[in-house]
Scaffold this active site. Sequence first.
Site, mmCIF file in Angstrom:
data_model
loop_
_atom_site.group_PDB
_atom_site.id
_atom_site.type_symbol
_atom_site.label_atom_id
_atom_site.label_comp_id
_atom_site.label_asym_id
_atom_site.label_seq_id
_atom_site.Cartn_x
_atom_site.Cartn_y
_atom_site.Cartn_z
ATOM 1 N N GLN A 22 0.803 -1.217 0.000
ATOM 2 C CA GLN A 22 0.000 0.000 0.000
ATOM 3 C C GLN A 22 0.838 1.270 0.000
ATOM 4 O O GLN A 22 0.325 2.354 -0.285
ATOM 5 C CB GLN A 22 -0.946 0.001 1.202
ATOM 6 C CG GLN A 22 -2.009 -1.086 1.106
ATOM 7 C CD GLN A 22 -2.873 -1.157 2.342
ATOM 8 O OE1 GLN A 22 -2.568 -1.906 3.272
ATOM 9 N NE2 GLN A 22 -3.945 -0.389 2.379
ATOM 10 N N ASN A 160 -1.604 -10.890 8.663
ATOM 11 C CA ASN A 160 -2.563 -9.814 8.865
ATOM 12 C C ASN A 160 -3.953 -10.246 8.422
ATOM 13 O O ASN A 160 -4.151 -10.676 7.275
ATOM 14 C CB ASN A 160 -2.129 -8.588 8.058
ATOM 15 C CG ASN A 160 -3.093 -7.424 8.222
ATOM 16 O OD1 ASN A 160 -3.081 -6.733 9.238
ATOM 17 N ND2 ASN A 160 -3.944 -7.200 7.228
ATOM 18 N N GLU A 161 -4.904 -10.151 9.332
ATOM 19 C CA GLU A 161 -6.315 -10.424 9.051
ATOM 20 C C GLU A 161 -6.524 -11.715 8.269
ATOM 21 O O GLU A 161 -7.044 -11.722 7.144
ATOM 22 C CB GLU A 161 -6.946 -9.235 8.322
ATOM 23 C CG GLU A 161 -6.960 -7.975 9.147
ATOM 24 C CD GLU A 161 -7.719 -6.826 8.518
ATOM 25 O OE1 GLU A 161 -8.026 -5.861 9.245
ATOM 26 O OE2 GLU A 161 -8.024 -6.887 7.300
#
Length: 397
Positions: A22, A160-161
Amino acid sequence: MPANELTFPAGFLWGAATSAHQTEGNNVNSDWWAREHAPGTSTQEPSGDACDSYHRYGEDIALLADLGFNTYRFSLEWARIEPEQGFVSRAALDHYRRMVTACHEAGLTPMVTLHHFTVPRWFARRGGWQASDAPDLFARFTEAVLPVLADGVEWVCTINEPNIVARGVDEANENLPNQVYALPDPGVSQTLVLAHRKSRTVLSALTGVKSGWTIATQAFQPEPGSEQIAHIYGYPREDFFLEAARGDDFIGVQAYTRTVIGPDGPKPPGEDAEKTLKGWEYYPPAVGQGIRNAWNLTGGVSVIVTENGIATSDDSRRVAYTTGALTAVHEAMTDGIDVRGYLHWSALDNYEWGSFRPTFGLIAVDRQTFARTPKTSAHWLGQVAKSGRLTLDASRQ
């Protein structure tokens, strides 16, 4: 202590988070880059240069330190470190070692995530997390990055998640209303648990490293009579992954909004509800419910809020939202829950899995020049971090 002031303990982790894809830019060997440039892609725009943080990480770290934060969470990009199966880039490892060093030199505690949604193209071609040997390949990647972590990284998030990862890449960038999540693939869910545990076993070779994973908590709130429906809906989407963290060193809670469950399942936000740029309901107390659910289902594993924030173009609402969220965090701590830190999402306005439009950042990034400009919210939250004190202002709620 004044009645309108909340105090947080010394040693509390105050920080902000990013992920490699990102922010770094030009992550060309990843499955997401391939997806963004595929014919007929559903992504609104490609990540491109993102925030150019691969080259500007030093500036980002210095800004966070100058603002008053003491922790920076960032991810190691698997697609850069192992761009082809079995080939480990020493240059990429050195890059991330320099990031860890830059954090220490700036007085920031580095928190490192090993997998933040993206995987190498070769891993995706083999079936991704559906491949039977995926946990072993992730454990091997963990071994490859041990030299980075050995440079003084205390906190490591493995995956992550995973409850979002288990939905598959086709679901990952849909802006579904109010976080109405598709059902995770149960086989992938089990594979991710195994990958997490194998990774933690590898990490145990490093003295002083604390490891866990981070869960997208969704604050399921059943309407009267819909409690069983909420349990059936919520268990495979959240509780399963929290229960799998029993015995871990910590559990990361990532909270943004709530999900109201009625007789027919999740309901969209009411027409009168304030909504964020993601279409989610503005609901600061969500993080408190996430903390409590994580604490209860893990049997008392220490909690770190590894992500919490709001997509908005109105920075005053970011301050108000964060004030409400931190109030909920403090209430959970007052009730005896061991919460070790709060990391805001995100440090930067970045690429939100298909578009740059949802701005979560404490720091604005010029899309043309990459110039960083801290927002009012960044200075405000940095001061809270420096002082360990949150002043409650009724006008900001």
